[in-house]
Design a protein around this motif. Structure first.
Motif, PDB file in Angstrom:
ATOM      1  N   THR A   1       6.389  -0.472   7.683  1.00 35.62           N
ATOM      2  CA  THR A   1       6.343   0.703   6.804  1.00 35.62           C
ATOM      3  C   THR A   1       7.761   1.132   6.443  1.00 35.62           C
TER       4      THR A   1
ATOM      5  N   THR B   1       3.483   0.640   2.941  1.00 38.73           N
ATOM      6  CA  THR B   1       3.095  -0.275   4.020  1.00 38.73           C
ATOM      7  C   THR B   1       3.023  -1.686   3.442  1.00 38.73           C
TER       8      THR B   1
ATOM      9  N   GLN C   1      -6.042  -2.181   3.060  1.00 37.54           N
ATOM     10  CA  GLN C   1      -4.870  -2.904   2.576  1.00 37.54           C
ATOM     11  C   GLN C   1      -5.158  -4.395   2.453  1.00 37.54           C
TER      12      GLN C   1
ATOM     13  N   GLU D   1       2.353  -5.094   8.065  1.00 34.94           N
ATOM     14  CA  GLU D   1       2.161  -3.787   8.713  1.00 34.94           C
ATOM     15  C   GLU D   1       3.451  -2.996   8.878  1.00 34.94           C
TER      16      GLU D   1
ATOM     17  N   SER E   1       0.856  -1.191   0.000  1.00 35.10           N
ATOM     18  CA  SER E   1       0.000   0.000   0.000  1.00 35.10           C
ATOM     19  C   SER E   1       0.886   1.233   0.000  1.00 35.10           C
TER      20      SER E   1
ATOM     21  N   SER F   1      -5.265  -1.998  -2.339  1.00 35.48           N
ATOM     22  CA  SER F   1      -5.740  -1.284  -1.152  1.00 35.48           C
ATOM     23  C   SER F   1      -6.858  -0.310  -1.543  1.00 35.48           C
TER      24      SER F   1
END
Length: 561
Positions: free
Chosen positions: A323, A317, A374, A321, A273, A369
């Protein structure tokens, strides 16, 4: 007039204009012949010659047929409809019908009346009778017992009838006087009762009485609360079971390797994402990790707002999860593709397939997403191939795509995500969705089930050039136009040709209609642009076009766009 004035007048009559010849000059004969041509004819005194009298008017014959004259014409023995002179009748006075006798006797004037209903002068009668009297005082007021204060009468009970006539009771027998006495006696009794009430003992409540009352109220509240709790607790126990349990069936789930769940599990970690933030804009899209060096393929319109903007950031991302910040490697607005780079630590790389092997009806998955959700997976099929699409972005740029059409839902935020086949290979980059169309009145009609993806073979070539040089060289035909819809000549209408460009060198002119390019039928100008972009600069393609009704064919050597 004086002699001098007369001489001047005579001189003025015989004066010759400066441009005319004097009498006796050689040109005098020519001037006289010209004057005779325009001179007044003999016997004419006015300014114009008399005109011939116009011919007399003769009315045309009647156009009515004999049958019409027989029906609508004047009878044979009838003269003119207008009376002859002297035969007009004198006007007769209008005589009103007499009024019926019953109305005249009922509403008419009396026999001896004059001038209508008014009586004759002097016949009015003088008023007679008693003079008006005061309503408050009469001459016999002295004999009126109700107005005489000394009259031996009073207000008592109603009169009685004696011998058929009303009579008044004697004062001694009138019960109203007794009632008055009884009323006076009652007042005395009330005074005695009031005096007796004053002697009654007053009772006062002391502190012990108040304390006892509070204790009784407290005990009653405790007992009532205990009873209420007992009832509520037992009613809840009747609804709840502490030893309750719900059975669960242990059935193993067998998922084939090509199932939707299996493909989504394998490909999902390779789709990321992308959040783009600038001082004035925030956008979310998707991307696909295409190599182990951290290169992520996405759409140009996803990251275009951050290109060259100060304080702009691109945050990627991952499926776990995690980033990371990304940087733009290169962008290509023409194909609506871009490559960004993220740190190459623990990346899951997608498997890129061959888009030339897919067919209409193949099962596909769209992973991305949408709306920032996402890892969303949607399912559909390949609806069409090589669909020419003109995709316009918010910043005004347009991209021409030879797209894969699918009915897998593609929503805002899916842009840059992966279109995957049943084996888990990426066959396209999701780019656009069609959400509405316009009806003839201009109103928007919502639609669904139409999404577009860039074939991965074309996207792979663009990404390779962006990673190597940061730019892409596109082929160009050097012409601008629109879609032509004129009878059988349906195709790309050429409006403008670049001087010295590929189209001009091939002989194309404004007004030509291209119907075939590179052995593919052309129905729109967008389709011609897409066909050209599938080639590289320097490639030669054969073009068939119409110039008026003349069908021609030429070869165009594509230039660099």
């Amino acid at each position: 007039m004086s002699d001098q004035a007369g001489r001047h007048a005579a001189q003025g009559d015989n004066a010759v204009p400066p441009h005319a010849s004097a009498p006796g000059s050689p040109a005098g004969s020519t001037s006289d012949s010209a004057d005779e041509a325009f001179a007044r004819p003999g016997g004419v005194d006015g300014g114009f010659a008399p005109h011939d009298s116009p011919p007399s008017y003769t009315p045309p014959p009647p156009t009515a047929s004999p049958a019409e004259r027989a029906v609508f014409g004047r009878p044979a023995d009838a003269g003119s409809f207008a009376p002859a002179p002297g035969e007009r009748l004198r006007p007769q006075p209008h005589v009103e019908a007499p009024v019926p006798r019953v109305f005249s006797e009922t509403f008419g004037a009396p026999a001896d009346a004059r001038d209508g209903f008014a009586p004759a002068p002097g016949s009015r009668l003088a008023p007679s009778g008693r003079a008006p009297q005061s309503p408050w005082w009469k001459p016999d007021a002295r004999r009126d017992p109700w107005r005489d204060p000394a009259a031996p009468f009073w207000l008592g009970r109603g009169a009685i009838f004696t011998r058929g006539a009303p009579a008044q009771l004697d004062p001694d027998e009138d019960t109203l006087a007794d009632d008055d006495l009884d009323a006076g006696a009652g007042d005395t009794d009330d005074a005695e009762d009031l005096e007796q009430d004053r002697t009654v003992r007053r009772v006062r409540f002391g502190v012990p009485t108040i304390v006892a009352t509070l204790v009784i109220a407290l005990v009653a509240g405790v007992i009532g609360g205990g009873v209420g709790w007992f009832i509520t607790d037992h009613s809840n126990d009747a609804l709840h079971r502490p030893d309750a349990s719900i059975a669960q069936v242990q059935t193993p789930v067998k998922r084939p390797s090509g199932s939707v769940a299996g493909v989504a599990k394998r490909v999902g970690p390779a789709v990321v994402s992308i959040a783009v933030k600038t001082p004035s804009e925030f956008a979310i899209g998707s991307g696909v990790v295409i190599d182990s060096h951290g290169d992520v393929l996405t759409n140009n319109h996803v990251v275009a707002s951050a290109a060259g903007v100060k304080n702009a950031s691109i945050v990627v991302t991952f499926s776990n999860e995690a980033t990371a910040k990304a940087q733009i490697v290169g962008r290509d607005p023409t194909s609506d593709l871009a490559v960004i780079k993220v740190p190459d630590q623990q990346l899951t790389v997608a498997s890129l397939g061959d888009s030339s092997k897919i067919a209409v009806g193949d099962q596909v998955l769209a992973i991305g997403s949408p709306l920032g959700l996402q890892g969303t997976v949607t399912e559909g099929i390949v609806s069409a191939l090589n669909r020419p699409v003109k995709a316009e972005s918010d910043n005004g740029t347009s991209a021409y795509l030879s797209a894969i059409q699918t009915d897998a839902p593609i929503n805002p935020g899916n842009s840059g995500g992966a279109l995957v086949n049943s084996s888990g290979a990426v066959i396209g980059i999701n780019s656009a969705g069609r959400f509405s169309t316009s009806d003839p009145s201009g109103d928007q009609i919502p639609i669904s089930g139409i999404g577009y993806a860039i074939p991965i073979n074309h996207a792979r070539d663009i990404a390779t050039q962006l990673i190597r040089t940061g730019k892409v060289d596109h082929a160009a035909i050097g012409a601008q136009g629109v879609t032509a819809l004129a009878g059988l000549q349906v195709g790309a209408y050429v409006k403008q040709v670049s001087p010295g460009g590929p189209a001009a060198k091939a002989g194309l002119q404004p007004g030509d209609v291209v119907v075939v390019a590179d052995r593919m039928t052309v129905q729109t100008f967008d389709q011609l642009v897409v066909i050209v972009q599938q080639h590289k600069p320097g490639d030669r393609i054969q073009v068939t076009y119409y110039r008026g009704s003349d069908k021609r064919t030429t070869t165009v050597t594509l230039g660099k766009g």
